[in-house]
Motif scaffolding. Structure first.
Motif, PDB file in Angstrom:
ATOM      1  N   SER A   1       1.024  -1.247   0.133  1.00 61.57           N
ATOM      2  CA  SER A   1      -0.022   0.049   0.071  1.00 61.57           C
ATOM      3  C   SER A   1       0.798   1.651  -0.009  1.00 61.57           C
ATOM      4  CB  SER A   1      -0.579  -0.015   1.426  1.00 61.57           C
ATOM      5  OG  SER A   1      -1.883  -0.918   1.065  1.00 61.57           O
ATOM      6  N   ALA A   2       2.229   1.263   0.881  1.00 56.89           N
ATOM      7  CA  ALA A   2       2.734   2.012   0.423  1.00 56.89           C
ATOM      8  C   ALA A   2       3.988   2.882  -0.904  1.00 56.89           C
ATOM      9  CB  ALA A   2       3.676   2.475   1.827  1.00 56.89           C
TER      10      ALA A   2
ATOM     11  N   PHE B   1     -10.990   0.650  11.787  1.00 54.85           N
ATOM     12  CA  PHE B   1      -9.908   0.896  12.435  1.00 54.85           C
ATOM     13  C   PHE B   1      -8.876   1.060  10.724  1.00 54.85           C
ATOM     14  CE2 PHE B   1      -9.594   2.867  16.113  1.00 54.85           C
ATOM     15  CZ  PHE B   1     -11.536   3.352  16.201  1.00 54.85           C
ATOM     16  N   ILE B   2      -8.500  -0.699  10.665  1.00 54.11           N
ATOM     17  CA  ILE B   2      -7.958  -0.735   9.799  1.00 54.11           C
ATOM     18  C   ILE B   2      -7.908  -0.673   8.665  1.00 54.11           C
ATOM     19  CG2 ILE B   2      -7.022  -3.252   8.929  1.00 54.11           C
ATOM     20  CD1 ILE B   2      -7.867  -4.917  11.285  1.00 54.11           C
ATOM     21  N   MET B   3      -9.609  -0.554   8.054  1.00 53.87           N
ATOM     22  CA  MET B   3      -9.532   0.163   6.962  1.00 53.87           C
ATOM     23  C   MET B   3      -9.128   1.546   6.387  1.00 53.87           C
ATOM     24  SD  MET B   3     -10.349  -2.240   4.764  1.00 53.87           S
ATOM     25  CE  MET B   3     -10.780  -1.429   3.290  1.00 53.87           C
ATOM     26  N   ASP B   4      -8.829   2.376   7.798  1.00 50.77           N
ATOM     27  CA  ASP B   4      -8.595   3.666   8.001  1.00 50.77           C
ATOM     28  C   ASP B   4      -7.517   3.914   7.506  1.00 50.77           C
ATOM     29  OD1 ASP B   4     -11.193   4.628   7.925  1.00 50.77           O
ATOM     30  OD2 ASP B   4     -11.714   4.876  10.282  1.00 50.77           O
ATOM     31  N   ILE B   5      -6.970   2.854   8.040  1.00 51.71           N
ATOM     32  CA  ILE B   5      -5.140   2.731   7.214  1.00 51.71           C
ATOM     33  C   ILE B   5      -5.397   3.307   6.133  1.00 51.71           C
ATOM     34  CG2 ILE B   5      -2.974   1.576   7.801  1.00 51.71           C
ATOM     35  CD1 ILE B   5      -3.796   0.499  10.639  1.00 51.71           C
TER      36      ILE B   5
ATOM     37  N   TRP C   1      -3.714   5.530   0.925  1.00 50.96           N
ATOM     38  CA  TRP C   1      -4.258   6.044  -0.111  1.00 50.96           C
ATOM     39  C   TRP C   1      -3.982   7.406  -0.479  1.00 50.96           C
ATOM     40  CZ3 TRP C   1      -8.920   8.872  -1.734  1.00 50.96           C
ATOM     41  CH2 TRP C   1      -8.695   9.267  -2.877  1.00 50.96           C
ATOM     42  N   HIS C   2      -3.893   8.053   0.297  1.00 55.20           N
ATOM     43  CA  HIS C   2      -3.875   9.940   0.183  1.00 55.20           C
ATOM     44  C   HIS C   2      -1.602   9.753  -0.316  1.00 55.20           C
ATOM     45  CE1 HIS C   2      -7.188  10.519   2.579  1.00 55.20           C
ATOM     46  NE2 HIS C   2      -7.353  12.232   1.785  1.00 55.20           N
ATOM     47  N   GLY C   3      -1.285   8.976  -0.080  1.00 49.59           N
ATOM     48  CA  GLY C   3      -0.071   9.045  -0.482  1.00 49.59           C
ATOM     49  C   GLY C   3       1.205   9.527   0.396  1.00 49.59           C
ATOM     50  N   GLN C   4       1.225  10.065   1.686  1.00 46.69           N
ATOM     51  CA  GLN C   4       2.015  10.709   2.028  1.00 46.69           C
ATOM     52  C   GLN C   4       2.407  10.292   3.560  1.00 46.69           C
ATOM     53  OE1 GLN C   4      -0.625  14.258   3.846  1.00 46.69           O
ATOM     54  NE2 GLN C   4      -0.360  14.774   1.756  1.00 46.69           N
ATOM     55  N   GLY C   5       2.629   8.593   3.329  1.00 44.68           N
ATOM     56  CA  GLY C   5       2.889   7.612   4.582  1.00 44.68           C
ATOM     57  C   GLY C   5       1.574   7.410   5.524  1.00 44.68           C
ATOM     58  N   PHE C   6       2.392   7.863   7.104  1.00 45.59           N
ATOM     59  CA  PHE C   6       1.403   7.405   7.975  1.00 45.59           C
ATOM     60  C   PHE C   6       1.880   9.320   8.712  1.00 45.59           C
ATOM     61  CE2 PHE C   6       0.860   7.387  12.487  1.00 45.59           C
ATOM     62  CZ  PHE C   6       0.213   6.587  12.903  1.00 45.59           C
TER      63      PHE C   6
ATOM     64  N   LYS D   1      -2.990  13.001  11.660  1.00 48.80           N
ATOM     65  CA  LYS D   1      -4.070  13.550  11.318  1.00 48.80           C
ATOM     66  C   LYS D   1      -4.589  13.567  10.211  1.00 48.80           C
ATOM     67  CE  LYS D   1      -1.585  17.668  12.999  1.00 48.80           C
ATOM     68  NZ  LYS D   1      -1.445  19.411  11.801  1.00 48.80           N
ATOM     69  N   ILE D   2      -4.629  12.556   9.081  1.00 51.41           N
ATOM     70  CA  ILE D   2      -5.826  12.177   8.358  1.00 51.41           C
ATOM     71  C   ILE D   2      -5.875  10.468   8.955  1.00 51.41           C
ATOM     72  CG2 ILE D   2      -5.198  10.803   6.173  1.00 51.41           C
ATOM     73  CD1 ILE D   2      -2.773  12.296   5.036  1.00 51.41           C
ATOM     74  N   TYR D   3      -4.932  10.081   9.844  1.00 50.75           N
ATOM     75  CA  TYR D   3      -5.689   8.902  10.174  1.00 50.75           C
ATOM     76  C   TYR D   3      -7.424   9.355  10.720  1.00 50.75           C
ATOM     77  CZ  TYR D   3      -5.961   4.642  12.718  1.00 50.75           C
ATOM     78  OH  TYR D   3      -6.863   3.550  12.635  1.00 50.75           O
ATOM     79  N   LEU D   4      -6.631  10.362  11.584  1.00 51.39           N
ATOM     80  CA  LEU D   4      -8.077  10.288  12.826  1.00 51.39           C
ATOM     81  C   LEU D   4      -8.891  10.861  11.869  1.00 51.39           C
ATOM     82  CD1 LEU D   4      -5.482  11.836  15.949  1.00 51.39           C
ATOM     83  CD2 LEU D   4      -6.756   9.761  15.980  1.00 51.39           C
ATOM     84  N   THR D   5      -9.039  11.804  10.774  1.00 50.27           N
ATOM     85  CA  THR D   5      -9.767  12.489  10.185  1.00 50.27           C
ATOM     86  C   THR D   5     -10.825  11.438   9.971  1.00 50.27           C
ATOM     87  OG1 THR D   5      -8.612  14.663  10.021  1.00 50.27           O
ATOM     88  CG2 THR D   5     -10.365  14.085   8.726  1.00 50.27           C
ATOM     89  N   ALA D   6      -9.504  10.532   9.359  1.00 48.84           N
ATOM     90  CA  ALA D   6     -10.557   9.237   8.332  1.00 48.84           C
ATOM     91  C   ALA D   6     -11.684   8.593   9.597  1.00 48.84           C
ATOM     92  CB  ALA D   6      -9.452   8.443   8.871  1.00 48.84           C
TER      93      ALA D   6
END
Length: 225
Positions: free
Chosen positions: A27-28, A164-168, A173-178, A181-186
């Motif tokens: 994915s990364a 939680f797993i799917m939100d990883i 998917w945004h292509g910026q690695g981990f 902030k994006i994860y918590l927003t998701a």
């Protein structure tokens, strides 16, 4: 005999770790167009996990047939509107058939049903998420089969864990690695869907625990799987 069982157990957990690593790394690093190759690789490794559950009494074929039937039922469950019994079926299958079957049913349900729902770069993550849920359900199968209230609580946890797993994947998917902030927003955005997963698991486990449990329990005893 003991050494053979130890080897199979070690191979099972090594395969599980490799599957999780493959999903995260691919994915990364890989493009979205390569999801088909990753899904195929996961399907092969899933079969390896299942094979580790074969017993000397040749019950592997019987378990495969039963697992195929449960996979078909779980696939059909994904076509339900709103509340879906898919995860509940995977959990119950794993509780009575074991962690190897649980992982097989979970991962194969994701990839096969997506031929109807839609394949995409999310498929490997769905395979991993449902597969891991099935695997863990098999590990705690004996305790979960003894108390329905505990099974329902576990189902609610699995519904939350799946989201939680799917939100990883959503974050990667945004292509910026981990990116926390994006994860918590998701996670925040997916709250309604997460609640839906949890409620669906609780409802269907409550309704299906006894009828499915009785039938799978009899099959387990009759065919020695």
């Amino acid at each position: 005999m003991i050494h053979n069982q130890t080897f199979r157990t070690a191979l099972k957990y090594i395969s599980l770790i490799l599957i999780i690593a493959t999903v995260l790394v691919s994915s990364a690093l890989f493009s979205d167009k390569q999801y088909a190759s990753v899904s195929f690789a996961l399907a092969v490794m899933t079969c390896v996990i299942f094979v580790t559950g074969y017993e000397q009494k040749k019950t592997g074929t019987r378990r495969l047939v039963i697992s195929s039937v449960m996979t078909a039922l779980a696939m059909t469950g994904r076509l339900f509107p709103i509340l879906k019994p898919t995860t509940a079926i995977i959990i119950l299958s794993a509780v009575y058939l074991g962690s190897e079957s649980g992982f097989l049913i979970g991962s194969m349900t994701a990839v096969l049903s997506n031929f109807y729902i839609g394949q995409g770069p999310w498929t490997p993550f769905q395979m991993m998420a449902l597969g891991v849920i099935g695997f863990v359900s098999g590990i705690f199968g004996e305790r979960l089969s003894q108390k329905r209230s505990l099974l329902i609580i576990y189902g609610i946890i699995c519904g939350i864990a799946y989201s939680f797993i799917m939100d990883i994947w959503t974050m990667l998917w945004h292509g910026q690695g981990f990116d926390i902030k994006i994860y918590l927003t998701a996670l925040a955005t997916a709250v309604p869907v997460t609640i839906q997963y949890a409620v669906a698991n609780a409802v269907f486990l409550y309704l299906m625990a006894k009828p499915f449990g009785d039938k799978l329990g009899r099959i387990k005893v009759k065919y020695g799987v």
